[in-house]
Design an enzyme around this catalytic site. Structure first.
Site, short mmCIF file in Angstrom:
data_model
loop_
_atom_site.label_atom_id
_atom_site.label_comp_id
_atom_site.label_asym_id
_atom_site.label_seq_id
_atom_site.Cartn_x
_atom_site.Cartn_y
_atom_site.Cartn_z
N ASP A 1 -2.74 6.92 0.95
CA ASP A 1 -2.35 5.75 0.19
C ASP A 1 -2.90 5.77 -1.24
O ASP A 1 -3.92 6.39 -1.50
CB ASP A 1 -2.92 4.51 0.91
N HIS B 1 -2.72 2.89 -4.81
CA HIS B 1 -2.10 1.75 -5.48
C HIS B 1 -2.29 1.89 -6.96
O HIS B 1 -3.40 2.09 -7.43
CB HIS B 1 -2.70 0.44 -4.94
N CYS C 1 -3.66 -2.12 0.91
CA CYS C 1 -3.46 -2.77 -0.40
C CYS C 1 -4.34 -4.00 -0.64
O CYS C 1 -4.87 -4.14 -1.75
CB CYS C 1 -1.99 -3.08 -0.66
N ARG D 1 -1.80 -0.71 13.56
CA ARG D 1 -0.70 -1.64 13.74
C ARG D 1 -0.31 -1.64 15.20
O ARG D 1 -0.18 -0.58 15.81
CB ARG D 1 0.51 -1.22 12.89
N HIS E 1 2.76 0.67 -4.63
CA HIS E 1 2.19 1.29 -3.43
C HIS E 1 2.89 2.63 -3.30
O HIS E 1 4.10 2.69 -3.47
CB HIS E 1 2.53 0.54 -2.15
N LYS F 1 11.86 -0.48 -2.29
CA LYS F 1 11.15 0.79 -2.16
C LYS F 1 12.09 1.99 -2.23
O LYS F 1 13.31 1.85 -2.09
CB LYS F 1 10.37 0.82 -0.85
N GLN G 1 -2.97 6.69 6.14
CA GLN G 1 -2.02 6.81 5.04
C GLN G 1 -2.67 7.56 3.88
O GLN G 1 -3.84 7.35 3.61
CB GLN G 1 -1.63 5.42 4.55
#
Length: 645
Positions: A387, A389, A338, A367, A519, A473, A385
């Site tokens: 992912d 946004h 992000c 991570r 997200h 979320k 991910q």
RNA sequence: GCCGAUGUAGCUCAGCUGGCCAGAGCAGCUGAUUUGUAAUCAGCUGGUCGGCGGUUCGAAUCCGUCCAUCGGCUCCA
């Protein structure tokens, strides 16, 4: 004195005051009485032996009722505690609840250590006590009596639990030599428990608090019949065969290397093929939904994460920063996409007419998960991910949210994930300091999620305190082969990052406004999704996804040329085909292809070569007879198209 | 990170309480066989028994430590 008892079929019977559920059962039939585990009296679950004082609605609970089973397992926890106390005197007990499959008890064994070699002795003791037909005796006690009892016993855990209870609501249950603080309900006696298995032992922090003492948690499961235990163990065995770690190895999808590092998956060619298919599938769905692909680097300057707030929150738990020849300059492996996407947004000014902007990227993040957390592909230290946004106006949040829910549901439908749950995670109103962002924004965001979920008619549980630190979320969870829940898709509203990155758009009023960020990752991560997918289909992937769709099996060397021609023509039609050129008998080639779970096997020999046909065998089904290569190609193409992807 | 368990060839596993050169099946390689719907036969190769340290005349086996894996706990942006 008599009371009226209303049974589930609404029939009313009269009984003397103080009759128990068990006695009522006996009045109906001896068989029923033998199977009654507990009773639901006016909606509340009671011991079957507890006297019913007044007119009531009664339902007798057996093994087939969840509450009956719960009483069975909870009672088993007491039985286990009794056995442990006998075997290891001086043990002190925390909590011992029933769970989805069995029960556990958290025990402070003092100096004693239990390992799986001790299970047999505990099981034997439990069965011994079960056969003694010990009654579970309920006793109402005053708080001071209860405190006196456990103080005498030296059980600080029970004392701590007692401190939170109010006088007048405290009950003890006695089973044989064991007395426990417990709300109940319980079985009439221990003889119902016929089969016992201690399943595992683990450390568990008292009250789930890492800073407090670690107790020994003993897990077990019990059944009213020996055969049920046998069946359960067989089922577990079967489930283990679906384990993605096992299948991933067997099907050559992925591997790990100690030299590369813990939790860093290596995708083998077949796994990479599978993953690529999933990615292109999602890309297509997203393109249709108005997403645009972006690409960002794997690292970012420390300042980026100071701006985003991640440095403050997770800096210490991250991989160590990367330093450069420049004094004071530091980069981090990106733990999220992000911040990069926020900078992409800042590339140019946006008008309210431009929104929503949807940046999508298969972004690989790193991570530093605690070593004890790593687990196959479901919990790793480097993962990708799916992912994206979404930057939108506040009035678009709900619609965008709904759009993402649609994508998630579309994917689950395409892959036949029917058994998922949804969870709305809100912040913990008691601990607001754990989160960043204003009260007002949090309330707006939580509201948007609740409304979107309601409009989609999605059944979701709401859990307070589970939100991310920057926003609430909605998560989608699926269970793995052995029943563990994993979060896959996630959608998160974020009013905070736009603030921190000072993102803007110009409104119709010609004023600057702050966009809202969403997200979202429908798969969650490619690694975890593939893991769950493997377990879901036991390695039998849908035809459109599977790495090798077809394998061609020549009867002997003589037909290699024809086999190659068939393979070439399949490849022309975009069918992924292998050729088994080994000098083996056909039975052997079929066996190996079946074990590799390849959907279609084409046997080619003299007859096929002569007639330009292939003899088709379907995985798990068997011989489908012969057809022309063209007909087979069409059949495969149709099957792939039918998947609607 | 914490508690408990495990770690022998590419894979699955045997090797009991320490004692000849560490074994099997599958995979791999070589050769024979030319095969019709779930394992053709024979020969061969392959292991610093997870790493390091210790006890012992002697360690895959006992002890310590580290690493990895497994089952949980805690955590999960």
């Amino acid at each position: 004195m008599t009371i009226n008892i209303i049974l589930p079929d609404n029939s009313v019977r009269q009984y003397p005051t103080g009759i128990s559920g068990l006695e009522i059962a006996r009045s109906i039939s001896e068989g029923l009485a033998r199977n009654v585990l507990a009773a639901r009296v006016n909606g509340e679950v009671w011991d079957a032996t507890r006297p019913i004082p007044s007119d009531s609605r009664l339902q007798l609970l057996t093994w087939d009722d969840e509450d009956g089973k719960a009483a069975f397992w909870h009672s088993s926890a007491h039985l286990m505690a009794e056995a442990v106390e006998q075997l290891y005197p001086g043990s002190r007990f925390g909590i011992g609840p029933d769970i989805e499959n069995g029960f556990y008890y958290d025990i402070d064994l003092g100096e004693h250590v239990i390992s799986d070699s001790d299970f047999a002795a505990i099981e034997a003791k439990m069965l011994e006590f079960a056969r003694e037909k010990q009654a579970f005796t309920r006793k109402e006690v005053s708080k001071s009596e209860a405190i006196a009892y456990f103080r005498e016993k030296g059980d600080e855990y029970k004392l701590e639990l007692l401190a939170e209870l109010e006088d007048g609501q405290i009950t003890f249950y006695e089973t044989g030599r064991f007395t426990d603080l417990c709300r109940g309900p319980h079985l009439p006696d221990t003889s119902f428990i016929k089969a016992v298995k201690i399943t595992s032992v683990a450390g568990a922090y008292w009250r789930g608090d890492e800073k407090r003492k670690q107790l020994t948690r003993l897990y077990g499961i019990t059944f009213p019949k020996q055969q049920m235990l046998t069946d359960y163990l067989t089922l577990l065995e079967e489930a283990r065969k679906r384990d993605h770690r096992k299948l991933g190895k067997e099907l050559e999808l992925f591997t790990f290397s100690q030299r590369v590092g813990q939790g860093l998956p290596l995708w083998l060619p077949k796994g990479a093929q599978l993953r690529e298919k999933l990615e292109s599938f999602l890309k297509k769905v997203q393109r249709k939904a108005g997403y645009v692909q972006v690409i960002s680097p794997h690292i970012g300057q420390k300042e980026l994460y100071i701006t985003s707030g991640h440095y403050e929150k997770y800096g210490k738990d991250s991989f160590r920063p990367i330093s450069t020849p420049v004094e004071g300059e530091e980069f981090f492996l990106k733990p999220m996409n992000c911040p990069h996407h926020c900078e992409l947004y800042r590339n140019k000014p946006y008008s309210y007419k431009d929104l929503p902007v949807r940046f999508a990227e298969f972004g690989t993040v790193y991570r530093y998960e605690q070593s004890g957390e790593l687990h196959g592909l479901t919990r790793v230290r480097g993962f990708t991910q799916d992912d994206a946004h979404i930057f939108c106006r506040p009035d678009q949040v709900k619609d965008e949210f709904i759009g993402v829910i649609d994508i998630v549901l579309h994917i689950f439908r395409a892959l036949e994930f029917k058994d998922f749950t949804a969870q709305i995670s809100l912040r913990d109103p008691e601990n607001k300091e754990k989160y960043i962002g204003s009260d007002e924004n949090w309330e707006k965001a939580e509201q948007a999620i609740l409304e979107a979920v309601q409009e989609k008619g999605l059944i979701a549980t709401v859990v307070k305190g589970e939100a991310a630190f920057y926003g609430p979320k909605l998560d989608f969870m699926v269970k793995d082969a052995i029943g563990r829940k994993w979060q896959l898709g996630t959608i998160q509203v974020d009013y905070n990052l736009p603030e921190r990155f000072e993102l803007e758009y110009t409104g119709s009023d010609n004023e600057k406004h702050r966009p809202v960020m969403i997200h979202r990752a429908p798969f969650g991560s490619m690694e975890r999704f593939v893991a769950v997918l493997i377990e879901h289909c036991a390695g039998n992937f849908p035809l459109w996804l599977t790495p090798d769709q077809v394998v061609i099996l020549p009867i002997s060397d003589k037909f290699q040329d024809y086999a190659r021609a068939v393979r070439d023509s399949l490849e022309q039609a975009d069918i992924r085909a292998l050729l088994d050129e080994r000098n083996e008998k056909i039975g052997r080639k079929i066996r190996d292809a079946e074990l590799k779970k390849i959907p279609y096997m084409l046997v080619v020999g003299e007859q096929e070569a002569a007639g330009s046909t292939v003899s088709v065998r379907k995985h798990g089904t068997g011989d489908l007879g012969s057809m022309t290569t063209e007909a087979f190609t069409d059949m495969v193409a149709r099957e792939v198209a039918l998947a609607a992807v």
